[in-house]
Design a protein around this motif. Structure first.
Motif, PDB file in Angstrom:
ATOM      1  N   VAL A 292       0.841  -1.204   0.000  1.00  0.00           N
ATOM      2  CA  VAL A 292       0.000   0.000   0.000  1.00  0.00           C
ATOM      3  C   VAL A 292       0.874   1.252   0.000  1.00  0.00           C
ATOM      4  CG1 VAL A 292      -1.624   1.362   1.381  1.00  0.00           C
ATOM      5  CG2 VAL A 292      -1.990  -1.097   1.079  1.00  0.00           C
ATOM      6  N   ALA A 293       1.925   1.240   0.848  1.00  0.00           N
ATOM      7  CA  ALA A 293       2.836   2.393   0.900  1.00  0.00           C
ATOM      8  C   ALA A 293       3.520   2.597  -0.446  1.00  0.00           C
ATOM      9  CB  ALA A 293       3.878   2.173   1.998  1.00  0.00           C
ATOM     10  N   TYR A 294       3.925   1.505  -1.081  1.00  0.00           N
ATOM     11  CA  TYR A 294       4.560   1.608  -2.400  1.00  0.00           C
ATOM     12  C   TYR A 294       3.607   2.240  -3.408  1.00  0.00           C
ATOM     13  CZ  TYR A 294       6.560   0.235  -6.871  1.00  0.00           C
ATOM     14  OH  TYR A 294       7.065   0.259  -8.147  1.00  0.00           O
ATOM     15  N   ALA A 295       2.349   1.772  -3.409  1.00  0.00           N
ATOM     16  CA  ALA A 295       1.373   2.301  -4.375  1.00  0.00           C
ATOM     17  C   ALA A 295       1.135   3.791  -4.157  1.00  0.00           C
ATOM     18  CB  ALA A 295       0.060   1.520  -4.257  1.00  0.00           C
ATOM     19  N   TYR A 298       4.310   5.707  -5.234  1.00  0.00           N
ATOM     20  CA  TYR A 298       4.457   5.582  -6.685  1.00  0.00           C
ATOM     21  C   TYR A 298       3.499   6.524  -7.415  1.00  0.00           C
ATOM     22  CZ  TYR A 298       4.802   3.327 -11.275  1.00  0.00           C
ATOM     23  OH  TYR A 298       5.001   3.082 -12.605  1.00  0.00           O
ATOM     24  N   LEU A 299       2.234   6.519  -7.026  1.00  0.00           N
ATOM     25  CA  LEU A 299       1.247   7.354  -7.705  1.00  0.00           C
ATOM     26  C   LEU A 299       1.516   8.833  -7.485  1.00  0.00           C
ATOM     27  CD1 LEU A 299      -1.994   5.273  -6.988  1.00  0.00           C
ATOM     28  CD2 LEU A 299      -0.759   5.492  -9.163  1.00  0.00           C
ATOM     29  N   ALA A 300       1.929   9.183  -6.249  1.00  0.00           N
ATOM     30  CA  ALA A 300       2.238  10.586  -5.966  1.00  0.00           C
ATOM     31  C   ALA A 300       3.421  11.057  -6.803  1.00  0.00           C
ATOM     32  CB  ALA A 300       2.525  10.761  -4.474  1.00  0.00           C
ATOM     33  N   ALA A 301       4.477  10.228  -6.908  1.00  0.00           N
ATOM     34  CA  ALA A 301       5.649  10.594  -7.700  1.00  0.00           C
ATOM     35  C   ALA A 301       5.320  10.636  -9.183  1.00  0.00           C
ATOM     36  CB  ALA A 301       6.782   9.591  -7.435  1.00  0.00           C
ATOM     37  N   LEU A 302       4.430   9.739  -9.616  1.00  0.00           N
ATOM     38  CA  LEU A 302       4.045   9.714 -11.024  1.00  0.00           C
ATOM     39  C   LEU A 302       3.317  11.003 -11.413  1.00  0.00           C
ATOM     40  CD1 LEU A 302       3.933   7.993 -13.619  1.00  0.00           C
ATOM     41  CD2 LEU A 302       1.742   7.092 -12.815  1.00  0.00           C
ATOM     42  N   ILE A 329      14.178  -2.082 -13.691  1.00  0.00           N
ATOM     43  CA  ILE A 329      13.166  -1.768 -12.679  1.00  0.00           C
ATOM     44  C   ILE A 329      13.334  -0.336 -12.182  1.00  0.00           C
ATOM     45  CG2 ILE A 329      12.332  -2.337 -10.368  1.00  0.00           C
ATOM     46  CD1 ILE A 329      13.086  -5.221 -10.888  1.00  0.00           C
ATOM     47  N   ASP A 330      14.581   0.068 -11.936  1.00  0.00           N
ATOM     48  CA  ASP A 330      14.844   1.418 -11.424  1.00  0.00           C
ATOM     49  C   ASP A 330      14.354   2.480 -12.409  1.00  0.00           C
ATOM     50  OD1 ASP A 330      16.060   3.496  -9.782  1.00  0.00           O
ATOM     51  OD2 ASP A 330      17.583   3.604 -11.350  1.00  0.00           O
ATOM     52  N   ARG A 331      14.589   2.267 -13.703  1.00  0.00           N
ATOM     53  CA  ARG A 331      14.192   3.270 -14.692  1.00  0.00           C
ATOM     54  C   ARG A 331      12.679   3.418 -14.798  1.00  0.00           C
ATOM     55  NH1 ARG A 331      18.522   0.720 -17.243  1.00  0.00           N
ATOM     56  NH2 ARG A 331      17.181  -0.598 -18.562  1.00  0.00           N
ATOM     57  N   ARG A 332      11.960   2.444 -14.306  1.00  0.00           N
ATOM     58  CA  ARG A 332      10.498   2.506 -14.376  1.00  0.00           C
ATOM     59  C   ARG A 332       9.862   2.928 -13.056  1.00  0.00           C
ATOM     60  NH1 ARG A 332      12.680   0.285 -18.224  1.00  0.00           N
ATOM     61  NH2 ARG A 332      11.697   0.032 -20.269  1.00  0.00           N
ATOM     62  N   GLN A 333      10.698   3.463 -12.169  1.00  0.00           N
ATOM     63  CA  GLN A 333      10.174   4.107 -10.971  1.00  0.00           C
ATOM     64  C   GLN A 333      10.063   5.608 -11.240  1.00  0.00           C
ATOM     65  OE1 GLN A 333       9.245   1.934  -8.560  1.00  0.00           O
ATOM     66  NE2 GLN A 333      10.102   0.408  -9.967  1.00  0.00           N
ATOM     67  N   PRO A 334       8.955   6.234 -10.882  1.00  0.00           N
ATOM     68  CA  PRO A 334       8.806   7.666 -11.145  1.00  0.00           C
ATOM     69  C   PRO A 334       9.569   8.514 -10.135  1.00  0.00           C
ATOM     70  CG  PRO A 334       6.874   6.843 -10.006  1.00  0.00           C
ATOM     71  CD  PRO A 334       7.746   5.650 -10.285  1.00  0.00           C
ATOM     72  N   LEU A 342      13.709   5.208  -2.541  1.00  0.00           N
ATOM     73  CA  LEU A 342      12.710   4.862  -1.530  1.00  0.00           C
ATOM     74  C   LEU A 342      11.782   3.766  -2.052  1.00  0.00           C
ATOM     75  CD1 LEU A 342      11.214   5.298   1.137  1.00  0.00           C
ATOM     76  CD2 LEU A 342       9.928   7.152   0.029  1.00  0.00           C
ATOM     77  N   LEU A 343      11.322   3.919  -3.292  1.00  0.00           N
ATOM     78  CA  LEU A 343      10.435   2.919  -3.877  1.00  0.00           C
ATOM     79  C   LEU A 343      11.127   1.556  -4.003  1.00  0.00           C
ATOM     80  CD1 LEU A 343       8.756   5.116  -6.644  1.00  0.00           C
ATOM     81  CD2 LEU A 343       7.597   4.073  -4.685  1.00  0.00           C
ATOM     82  N   MET A 344      12.382   1.575  -4.439  1.00  0.00           N
ATOM     83  CA  MET A 344      13.133   0.322  -4.548  1.00  0.00           C
ATOM     84  C   MET A 344      13.311  -0.327  -3.181  1.00  0.00           C
ATOM     85  SD  MET A 344      13.954  -0.408  -7.754  1.00  0.00           S
ATOM     86  CE  MET A 344      15.504  -1.310  -7.808  1.00  0.00           C
ATOM     87  N   MET A 345      13.575   0.486  -2.153  1.00  0.00           N
ATOM     88  CA  MET A 345      13.763  -0.059  -0.807  1.00  0.00           C
ATOM     89  C   MET A 345      12.470  -0.698  -0.297  1.00  0.00           C
ATOM     90  SD  MET A 345      15.869  -0.691   1.554  1.00  0.00           S
ATOM     91  CE  MET A 345      17.241   0.310   0.942  1.00  0.00           C
TER      92      MET A 345
END
Length: 380
Positions: A292-295, A298-302, A329-334, A342-345
């Motif tokens: 949930v935290a990731y989502a 992720y959405l906020a950064a996107l 994977i890293d390149r597809r994090q916003p 943070l998202l990867m962690m």
């Protein structure tokens, strides 16, 4: 000057150089992917060892706490309050319990040499289920606490809370304390023996005169030797003690588990102190909250930044990276680098928790190699 087939020699040289460079790049890319695979396998091995040697102990601690909460045993003293030293009783000790069914809580074990707050449950039975999840197991063929003969118990030395990890540190005269529902039994460590698993005489009623009529009250602790060894271990470490005295739980606590402060108040030194991780419970909820935290992040950064790294590569501001699974994977994090890290962690921690909760237990319970290595028993 033209070459033999009409192509300029410098053009052929350029194509050859470019081809060699592409070949080297492809070779480095393959090596990089192999390196990532090897590093991933190494990380998985390290996590499996952490699960085996640490997390199984957390699960065992949780189970032991739950078991103690299901029985109507009174606390020797209320948390934080004072108590008194129980009067040592000689003479014939009461036997408790007189009998027990498989899995029943028989007693609790306290060994001050292993730590001030060290305690473990002892349940009836020595099956893999009892030893893996419930601390220590009582040999059903041996005597009960306080009974003339031999109160024999078994436990793991590595993993599953490793209750008997440090039996080699016991010294002559060390107290080995058993608490049942109503009584304390204080044994004193006497000696040890390293033997083979088939040496069943060590848990007989008189371990020093197998087949003879016992006249003393012994306690026997059995565990694997060496501490870290494949399953089944080739040897057993056997520790013995003899009963010195017994006392009533209603009278207080044994002097071996008590301290007196400057005001003369007696404190129980071995009060239950669950670890932080034992309070977590199942990791199902942890994995769910991490996702949930990731989502959310992720959405906020996107919305705020989209994919700046992919855009920079597309616009030629950064060179096209080499083939890499983790890089992909890293390149597809916003978001900028701190947000992507943070998202990867979060993903790494969620994946590790999922491995601990589902994957490693399944491997240890179903894959023969891991079954033999871990002695794991799935208990729901």
């Amino acid at each position: 000057m033209a070459g033999r087939h009409g192509a300029p020699s410098h053009a052929r040289g350029t194509r050859n150089t470019q081809g060699a460079r592409n070949g080297r790049n492809a070779g480095f890319a393959v090596l990089g992917i192999i390196g990532e695979i090897l590093m991933t396998l190494a990380a998985l091995c390290a996590l499996y060892i952490a699960w085996q040697m640490w997390w199984t102990g957390v699960i065992s601690e949780q189970t032991q706490i739950q078991t103690r909460e299901t029985v109507a045993w009174s606390d020797p003293v209320a948390a934080g309050s004072s108590t008194k030293v129980a009067q040592a009783q000689q003479g014939d000790a009461p036997v408790q319990p007189e009998s027990a069914a498989d899995g029943d809580l028989v007693a609790q074990l306290y060994i001050p040499r292993f730590g001030t707050n060290w305690q473990r449950n002892i349940v009836e039975g020595i099956s893999g289920e009892q030893l893996a999840k419930h601390g220590l197991g009582h040999y059903p063929t041996s005597q009960m606490p306080g009974q003339v003969g031999n109160f024999a118990i078994a436990g793991h030395r590595g993993g599953y809370g490793e209750p008997l990890a440090y039996v080699d540190q016991l010294q002559e005269g060390d107290p080995i304390i058993i608490r049942t529902q109503d009584y304390w039994y204080v044994y004193r460590y006497t000696t040890y023996k390293i033997t083979v698993p088939t040496d069943v005489a060590v848990v007989s009623a008189d371990p020093f005169n197998a087949g003879g009529t016992p006249t003393k009250r012994y306690i026997t602790l059995t565990t694997c030797e060496p501490r870290y060894s494949p399953t089944p271990a080739s040897k057993r470490w056997i520790s013995w003690g003899e009963l010195e005295y017994w006392a009533k739980v209603s009278d207080g606590v044994p002097k071996e588990l008590a301290t007196t402060d400057s005001s003369g108040q007696v404190k129980f030194t071995a009060q239950e102190s669950p670890s932080v991780f034992a309070k977590v419970g199942s990791l199902d909820g942890v994995v769910a909250w991490l996702l949930v935290a990731y989502a959310v992040v992720y959405l906020a950064a996107l919305v705020a930044w989209r994919y700046p790294l992919l855009r920079a590569i597309r616009d030629g501001e950064r060179r096209r990276p080499d083939a890499s699974f983790y890089g992909w994977i890293d390149r597809r994090q916003p978001g900028p680098m701190p947000v992507r890290l943070l998202l990867m962690m979060i993903l790494i921690v969620a994946a590790s928790a999922a491995l601990f909760q589902w994957v490693f237990p399944w491997m240890a319970a179903n894959i023969p190699m891991f079954q033999q290595m871990s002695a794991y028993v799935s208990v729901e």
